[in-house]
Design a protein around this motif. Sequence first.
Motif, PDB file in Angstrom:
ATOM      1  N   LYS A  17       0.828  -1.210   0.000  1.00 15.46           N
ATOM      2  CA  LYS A  17       0.000   0.000   0.000  1.00 15.46           C
ATOM      3  C   LYS A  17       0.858   1.255   0.000  1.00 15.46           C
ATOM      4  O   LYS A  17       0.532   2.228  -0.670  1.00 15.46           O
ATOM      5  CB  LYS A  17      -0.943  -0.005   1.201  1.00 15.46           C
ATOM      6  CG  LYS A  17      -2.059  -1.007   1.063  1.00 15.46           C
ATOM      7  CD  LYS A  17      -2.965  -0.994   2.288  1.00 15.46           C
ATOM      8  CE  LYS A  17      -3.996  -2.114   2.165  1.00 15.46           C
ATOM      9  NZ  LYS A  17      -4.815  -2.215   3.363  1.00 15.46           N
ATOM     10  N   ALA A  18       1.953   1.242   0.750  1.00 18.75           N
ATOM     11  CA  ALA A  18       2.838   2.404   0.813  1.00 18.75           C
ATOM     12  C   ALA A  18       3.460   2.685  -0.556  1.00 18.75           C
ATOM     13  O   ALA A  18       3.516   3.838  -0.998  1.00 18.75           O
ATOM     14  CB  ALA A  18       3.923   2.189   1.858  1.00 18.75           C
ATOM     15  N   VAL A  19       3.923   1.649  -1.231  1.00 21.72           N
ATOM     16  CA  VAL A  19       4.524   1.806  -2.554  1.00 21.72           C
ATOM     17  C   VAL A  19       3.468   2.274  -3.548  1.00 21.72           C
ATOM     18  O   VAL A  19       3.700   3.204  -4.331  1.00 21.72           O
ATOM     19  CB  VAL A  19       5.199   0.496  -3.023  1.00 21.72           C
ATOM     20  CG1 VAL A  19       5.591   0.570  -4.486  1.00 21.72           C
ATOM     21  CG2 VAL A  19       6.413   0.196  -2.158  1.00 21.72           C
ATOM     22  N   ALA A  25       0.716   9.104  -5.906  1.00 20.94           N
ATOM     23  CA  ALA A  25       0.932  10.514  -5.571  1.00 20.94           C
ATOM     24  C   ALA A  25       1.728  11.201  -6.678  1.00 20.94           C
ATOM     25  O   ALA A  25       1.509  12.380  -6.964  1.00 20.94           O
ATOM     26  CB  ALA A  25       1.658  10.628  -4.234  1.00 20.94           C
ATOM     27  N   LEU A  26       2.625  10.455  -7.305  1.00 22.91           N
ATOM     28  CA  LEU A  26       3.417  10.983  -8.415  1.00 22.91           C
ATOM     29  C   LEU A  26       2.582  11.070  -9.685  1.00 22.91           C
ATOM     30  O   LEU A  26       2.672  12.037 -10.440  1.00 22.91           O
ATOM     31  CB  LEU A  26       4.645  10.098  -8.643  1.00 22.91           C
ATOM     32  CG  LEU A  26       5.560  10.491  -9.788  1.00 22.91           C
ATOM     33  CD1 LEU A  26       6.229  11.823  -9.503  1.00 22.91           C
ATOM     34  CD2 LEU A  26       6.606   9.408 -10.012  1.00 22.91           C
ATOM     35  N   GLN A  42       5.077  -3.464 -11.071  1.00 21.95           N
ATOM     36  CA  GLN A  42       4.817  -3.099 -12.460  1.00 21.95           C
ATOM     37  C   GLN A  42       4.001  -1.819 -12.453  1.00 21.95           C
ATOM     38  O   GLN A  42       2.975  -1.731 -11.774  1.00 21.95           O
ATOM     39  CB  GLN A  42       4.051  -4.213 -13.163  1.00 21.95           C
ATOM     40  CG  GLN A  42       3.744  -3.916 -14.610  1.00 21.95           C
ATOM     41  CD  GLN A  42       3.060  -5.102 -15.279  1.00 21.95           C
ATOM     42  OE1 GLN A  42       3.248  -6.248 -14.897  1.00 21.95           O
ATOM     43  NE2 GLN A  42       2.249  -4.812 -16.259  1.00 21.95           N
ATOM     44  N   VAL A  43       4.469  -0.820 -13.197  1.00 20.70           N
ATOM     45  CA  VAL A  43       3.813   0.476 -13.221  1.00 20.70           C
ATOM     46  C   VAL A  43       3.578   0.901 -14.656  1.00 20.70           C
ATOM     47  O   VAL A  43       4.515   0.921 -15.461  1.00 20.70           O
ATOM     48  CB  VAL A  43       4.665   1.562 -12.522  1.00 20.70           C
ATOM     49  CG1 VAL A  43       3.902   2.869 -12.444  1.00 20.70           C
ATOM     50  CG2 VAL A  43       5.118   1.107 -11.150  1.00 20.70           C
ATOM     51  N   GLU A  44       2.341   1.238 -14.963  1.00 18.75           N
ATOM     52  CA  GLU A  44       2.024   1.823 -16.255  1.00 18.75           C
ATOM     53  C   GLU A  44       1.791   3.307 -16.011  1.00 18.75           C
ATOM     54  O   GLU A  44       0.845   3.701 -15.320  1.00 18.75           O
ATOM     55  CB  GLU A  44       0.781   1.183 -16.859  1.00 18.75           C
ATOM     56  CG  GLU A  44       0.525   1.629 -18.275  1.00 18.75           C
ATOM     57  CD  GLU A  44      -0.627   0.880 -18.912  1.00 18.75           C
ATOM     58  OE1 GLU A  44      -1.327   1.499 -19.719  1.00 18.75           O
ATOM     59  OE2 GLU A  44      -0.819  -0.307 -18.587  1.00 18.75           O
ATOM     60  N   SER A  45       2.715   4.132 -16.542  1.00 17.64           N
ATOM     61  CA  SER A  45       2.690   5.560 -16.268  1.00 17.64           C
ATOM     62  C   SER A  45       3.457   6.299 -17.357  1.00 17.64           C
ATOM     63  O   SER A  45       4.348   5.740 -17.996  1.00 17.64           O
ATOM     64  CB  SER A  45       3.330   5.841 -14.902  1.00 17.64           C
ATOM     65  OG  SER A  45       3.497   7.215 -14.694  1.00 17.64           O
ATOM     66  N   ASP A  46       3.142   7.586 -17.517  1.00 19.08           N
ATOM     67  CA  ASP A  46       3.891   8.434 -18.441  1.00 19.08           C
ATOM     68  C   ASP A  46       5.115   9.052 -17.789  1.00 19.08           C
ATOM     69  O   ASP A  46       5.920   9.689 -18.457  1.00 19.08           O
ATOM     70  CB  ASP A  46       2.984   9.552 -18.978  1.00 19.08           C
ATOM     71  CG  ASP A  46       1.904   9.014 -19.908  1.00 19.08           C
ATOM     72  OD1 ASP A  46       2.120   7.946 -20.525  1.00 19.08           O
ATOM     73  OD2 ASP A  46       0.846   9.657 -20.017  1.00 19.08           O
ATOM     74  N   LYS A  47       5.259   8.880 -16.470  1.00 17.54           N
ATOM     75  CA  LYS A  47       6.410   9.444 -15.759  1.00 17.54           C
ATOM     76  C   LYS A  47       7.670   8.668 -16.112  1.00 17.54           C
ATOM     77  O   LYS A  47       7.623   7.507 -16.515  1.00 17.54           O
ATOM     78  CB  LYS A  47       6.186   9.395 -14.243  1.00 17.54           C
ATOM     79  CG  LYS A  47       4.975  10.165 -13.781  1.00 17.54           C
ATOM     80  CD  LYS A  47       5.125  11.644 -14.036  1.00 17.54           C
ATOM     81  CE  LYS A  47       3.906  12.395 -13.539  1.00 17.54           C
ATOM     82  NZ  LYS A  47       3.946  13.811 -13.836  1.00 17.54           N
ATOM     83  N   ALA A  53      11.136   5.293  -9.798  1.00 17.80           N
ATOM     84  CA  ALA A  53      12.070   4.629  -8.878  1.00 17.80           C
ATOM     85  C   ALA A  53      12.324   5.502  -7.656  1.00 17.80           C
ATOM     86  O   ALA A  53      12.404   4.999  -6.530  1.00 17.80           O
ATOM     87  CB  ALA A  53      13.382   4.313  -9.591  1.00 17.80           C
ATOM     88  N   GLN A  54      12.421   6.811  -7.850  1.00 24.48           N
ATOM     89  CA  GLN A  54      12.660   7.722  -6.726  1.00 24.48           C
ATOM     90  C   GLN A  54      11.467   7.731  -5.784  1.00 24.48           C
ATOM     91  O   GLN A  54      11.633   7.767  -4.563  1.00 24.48           O
ATOM     92  CB  GLN A  54      12.956   9.135  -7.232  1.00 24.48           C
ATOM     93  CG  GLN A  54      13.386  10.079  -6.131  1.00 24.48           C
ATOM     94  CD  GLN A  54      14.667   9.613  -5.448  1.00 24.48           C
ATOM     95  OE1 GLN A  54      15.668   9.350  -6.108  1.00 24.48           O
ATOM     96  NE2 GLN A  54      14.638   9.515  -4.132  1.00 24.48           N
ATOM     97  N   ALA A  55      10.255   7.677  -6.322  1.00 27.63           N
ATOM     98  CA  ALA A  55       9.056   7.641  -5.479  1.00 27.63           C
ATOM     99  C   ALA A  55       9.060   6.398  -4.597  1.00 27.63           C
ATOM    100  O   ALA A  55       8.700   6.465  -3.416  1.00 27.63           O
ATOM    101  CB  ALA A  55       7.799   7.689  -6.344  1.00 27.63           C
ATOM    102  N   ILE A  56       9.490   5.268  -5.155  1.00 36.28           N
ATOM    103  CA  ILE A  56       9.574   4.025  -4.383  1.00 36.28           C
ATOM    104  C   ILE A  56      10.664   4.157  -3.318  1.00 36.28           C
ATOM    105  O   ILE A  56      10.466   3.825  -2.157  1.00 36.28           O
ATOM    106  CB  ILE A  56       9.846   2.825  -5.299  1.00 36.28           C
ATOM    107  CG1 ILE A  56       8.668   2.611  -6.263  1.00 36.28           C
ATOM    108  CG2 ILE A  56      10.123   1.554  -4.490  1.00 36.28           C
ATOM    109  CD1 ILE A  56       8.940   1.640  -7.396  1.00 36.28           C
ATOM    110  N   ALA A  57      11.823   4.663  -3.725  1.00 39.51           N
ATOM    111  CA  ALA A  57      12.943   4.814  -2.796  1.00 39.51           C
ATOM    112  C   ALA A  57      12.605   5.781  -1.664  1.00 39.51           C
ATOM    113  O   ALA A  57      13.017   5.560  -0.512  1.00 39.51           O
ATOM    114  CB  ALA A  57      14.186   5.286  -3.558  1.00 39.51           C
TER     115      ALA A  57
END
Length: 65
Positions: A17-19, A25-26, A42-47, A53-57
């Motif tokens: 949930k945190a990840v 949020a990003l 697995q992330v589907e995003s335009d970012k 990776a920074q958001a996860i870190a």
Amino acid sequence: MNQIFTVEGMTCGHCEKAVTKALLALDAQAKVVIDRAQNKVQVESDKTREALAQAIADEGYRVAA
């Protein structure tokens, strides 16, 4: 764009949930699928991959790949 990350340190549902929350949020439109047993996110995003990776870190998890 679909990105797959290997994320170390996710041990429970709260971690997932945190990840997920950090990624949404990003990018509120992102689609996030987590396989905790395989340490895969697995992330589907335009970012950019770096931003995701920074958001996860920033949540305290190590992004290995």
